[in-house]
Design a protein around this motif. Structure first.
Motif, PDB file in Angstrom:
ATOM      1  N   ASP A 142     -54.052 -51.366   7.926  1.00 12.17           N
ATOM      2  CA  ASP A 142     -55.304 -51.566   7.195  1.00 12.17           C
ATOM      3  C   ASP A 142     -56.063 -50.253   7.037  1.00 12.17           C
ATOM      4  O   ASP A 142     -56.567 -49.930   5.955  1.00 12.17           O
ATOM      5  N   ILE A 143     -56.150 -49.504   8.116  1.00 13.71           N
ATOM      6  CA  ILE A 143     -56.874 -48.227   8.059  1.00 13.71           C
ATOM      7  C   ILE A 143     -56.111 -47.234   7.190  1.00 13.71           C
ATOM      8  O   ILE A 143     -56.700 -46.507   6.385  1.00 13.71           O
ATOM      9  N   LEU A 201     -57.531 -36.440   4.038  1.00 15.05           N
ATOM     10  CA  LEU A 201     -56.737 -35.405   4.709  1.00 15.05           C
ATOM     11  C   LEU A 201     -57.271 -35.158   6.119  1.00 15.05           C
ATOM     12  O   LEU A 201     -58.471 -35.291   6.382  1.00 15.05           O
ATOM     13  N   ILE A 202     -56.363 -34.792   7.005  1.00 14.37           N
ATOM     14  CA  ILE A 202     -56.716 -34.470   8.390  1.00 14.37           C
ATOM     15  C   ILE A 202     -55.852 -33.297   8.818  1.00 14.37           C
ATOM     16  O   ILE A 202     -54.687 -33.192   8.402  1.00 14.37           O
ATOM     17  N   LEU A 260     -54.148 -38.725   6.382  1.00 12.93           N
ATOM     18  CA  LEU A 260     -54.545 -39.515   7.550  1.00 12.93           C
ATOM     19  C   LEU A 260     -53.680 -40.763   7.661  1.00 12.93           C
ATOM     20  O   LEU A 260     -53.295 -41.172   8.761  1.00 12.93           O
ATOM     21  N   ALA A 261     -53.349 -41.353   6.529  1.00 16.01           N
ATOM     22  CA  ALA A 261     -52.467 -42.527   6.549  1.00 16.01           C
ATOM     23  C   ALA A 261     -51.120 -42.177   7.166  1.00 16.01           C
ATOM     24  O   ALA A 261     -50.551 -42.965   7.934  1.00 16.01           O
ATOM     25  N   HIS A 262     -50.598 -41.005   6.828  1.00 15.55           N
ATOM     26  CA  HIS A 262     -49.318 -40.562   7.377  1.00 15.55           C
ATOM     27  C   HIS A 262     -49.411 -40.424   8.895  1.00 15.55           C
ATOM     28  O   HIS A 262     -48.493 -40.825   9.624  1.00 15.55           O
ATOM     29  N   HIS A 263     -50.526 -39.883   9.352  1.00 16.27           N
ATOM     30  CA  HIS A 263     -50.746 -39.720  10.794  1.00 16.27           C
ATOM     31  C   HIS A 263     -50.760 -41.079  11.491  1.00 16.27           C
ATOM     32  O   HIS A 263     -50.115 -41.276  12.521  1.00 16.27           O
ATOM     33  N   CYS A 313     -64.767 -39.791   9.676  1.00 21.80           N
ATOM     34  CA  CYS A 313     -65.804 -39.013   8.995  1.00 21.80           C
ATOM     35  C   CYS A 313     -65.165 -38.192   7.883  1.00 21.80           C
ATOM     36  O   CYS A 313     -64.720 -37.059   8.123  1.00 21.80           O
ATOM     37  N   PRO A 314     -65.078 -38.754   6.659  1.00 22.56           N
ATOM     38  CA  PRO A 314     -64.333 -38.088   5.586  1.00 22.56           C
ATOM     39  C   PRO A 314     -64.864 -36.710   5.223  1.00 22.56           C
ATOM     40  O   PRO A 314     -64.094 -35.807   4.906  1.00 22.56           O
TER      41      PRO A 314
END
Length: 462
Positions: free
Chosen positions: A143-144, A152-153, A167-170, A355-356
């Motif tokens: 979901d997240i 991006l992270i 971030l989804a990949h992480h 925190c985008p």
């Protein structure tokens, strides 16, 4: 005056009270009572099925055991230390209910195969429950992830900024860890689901029992082919504790990241009040107690695995009283894993917020685009190792000048190497860096969308 109980006519006196307390397991193996009743009912049905006892006696035993189950659920049956263990407690109460026929229940079995059966029935249920908790964790991660494909992270190696990632990949990395946990527990389940019932104390029995019949009644897939192995095997417990430890490793790694991300130094996430605590002396603080506790509880599960290995390493065949020590570690590990999975799922679902703006800033304030500069040159015919060394020098001089790579002018780029052109700025932008990684399993947005679709399909198919 209370009658002193002895084991048999072989003994002339009862146990010393302190030794009786030391020897007893009823304080913790009472958790197995309903599994003991279920296994005992199957055993009674088998005794009647094979003619060892009459059909009427079999029905009396099953009915009496049903009554004990209800009494326990209603809080009316609470055996104390004088019962020693759950098996004797049930048998004693059964005899009080149905009379002498209750004494026939233990025909053709031993507490050795009985406790092995009960423990397997318990673990079988718990494995399925833990797998469901893992599915719930996976669903929250998805979901997240689905709302943060293009968030991006910074990606890290050696806890140093390496390359930006989705971030989804992480988060999907943890989804796949949980998937392996699910599959690993499924493998363990196969070896848990083997029946030792009927192995007796160690050598089988002279009675014409039907072990396949009880296995079928209890939904076991197989029966132990060797009675010595059946009563002394705890491989399944070690395997479970190993799988449990790996689950805790994964939860602890995620916990560590949440702890770092919520710190003032990172500020990647904000903890919500529902899943954080404050300081008793510093009013400004919001502490990440949930992930810290998960990280801390990991050690106790590791400890139970180590204890089980130590218990087993020196045991000769077959059953030894040391094996009484297996259950508390299993019970505690089950409770710990379920609590940690539930807490981590709640934390992710309700307790933190990414925190985008801070994340967007973070991926632009370092040299994590250096590899892409080298790739840029390599794509234009410069040998990668040469490009790598060249970019290393550029990073060194940029740091000395207080600049980032994105701050270099086109003239400066072309002084470094004539292959650089105006498109270098787009090539080293964080968004393009992530988007360009289109290899299978990479962080490119197209790949991440495919990975999310595959993950959703995977969990909905099971």
């Amino acid at each position: 005056m209370t009658e002193k109980q002895t084991w048999s006519q072989r003994f002339e006196s009862a146990l010393h009270p302190a030794i009786a307390r030391f020897n007893a397991s009823i304080s913790f193996d009472i958790k197995l009572i309903e599994y003991d009743i279920t296994a005992s009912q199957a055993h009674a049905q088998m005794l009647a099925h094979t003619g060892i006892i009459s059909p009427e006696e079999g029905k009396q035993l099953v009915t009496g055991l049903d009554q004990i189950r209800q009494e326990y659920r209603q809080g009316k049956f609470q055996p104390g230390i004088d019962a020693e263990d759950v098996h004797f407690a049930v048998e004693k109460r059964l005899t009080e209910i149905v009379g002498n026929v209750g004494k026939k229940l233990h025909t053709a079995r031993s507490r050795n195969d009985q406790v092995g059966t009960d423990t397997r029935l318990y673990l079988r249920d718990q494995i399925q429950q833990i797998r469901q908790h893992l599915r719930e964790l996976q669903a929250v991660l998805l979901d997240i992830a689905e709302t943060n494909i293009e968030t991006l992270i910074p990606g890290y190696t050696h806890l140093q900024r390496a390359q930006p990632v989705s971030l989804a990949h992480h988060l999907l990395a943890y989804f796949h860890m949980a998937q392996r946990d699910l599959e690993r527990l499924g493998d363990v389940y196969q070896r848990v689901n083997i029946s030792p019932l009927g192995c007796g104390a160690l050598a089988g029995t002279t009675f014409p029992i039907d072990r396949h019949y009880t296995a079928k009644l209890l939904h076991f897939d197989q029966i132990y082919a060797n009675s010595l192995d059946g009563v002394s095997d705890r491989d399944f417990a070690i395997e479970f504790l190993c799988a449990a430890s790996i689950i805790m490793v994964h939860l602890s790694r995620l916990s560590e990241e949440v702890i770092l991300w919520s710190s003032e130094e990172f500020r990647f996430v904000t903890l919500k009040d529902s899943c954080a605590t404050g300081s008793s002396i510093m009013p400004q603080k919001k502490n990440p107690d949930v992930p810290e506790l998960v990280r801390g509880k990991t050690g106790r599960v590791f400890g139970h695995l180590q204890a089980m290995l130590v218990i087993m390493k020196g045991l000769p065949l077959a059953y030894n009283k040391d094996l009484q020590e297996d259950k508390e570690g299993i019970f505690d590990s089950v409770n710990t894993i379920k609590a940690c999975l539930e807490a981590m799922t709640l934390l992710l679902r309700e307790g933190l917020e990414f925190c985008p703006q801070r994340l967007a800033q973070a991926v632009t304030e370092d040299f994590s685009n250096a590899t892409d500069v080298a790739d840029y040159l390599a794509a234009r015919g410069v040998p990668f190792r040469e490009a790598y060394n060249l970019v290393g020098k550029v990073v060194k001089t940029s740091i000395a000048a207080g600049k980032l790579l994105k701050d270099l002018t086109l003239e400066e780029w072309q002084q470094i190497h004539p292959a650089f052109a105006a498109d270098i700025y787009e090539a080293i932008s964080p968004y393009q860096i992530v988007a360009a990684r289109k290899s299978y399993g990479g962080t490119g947005f197209a790949q991440v969308r495919q990975a999310l679709l595959a993950a959703r399909t995977q969990i909905s198919a099971e």
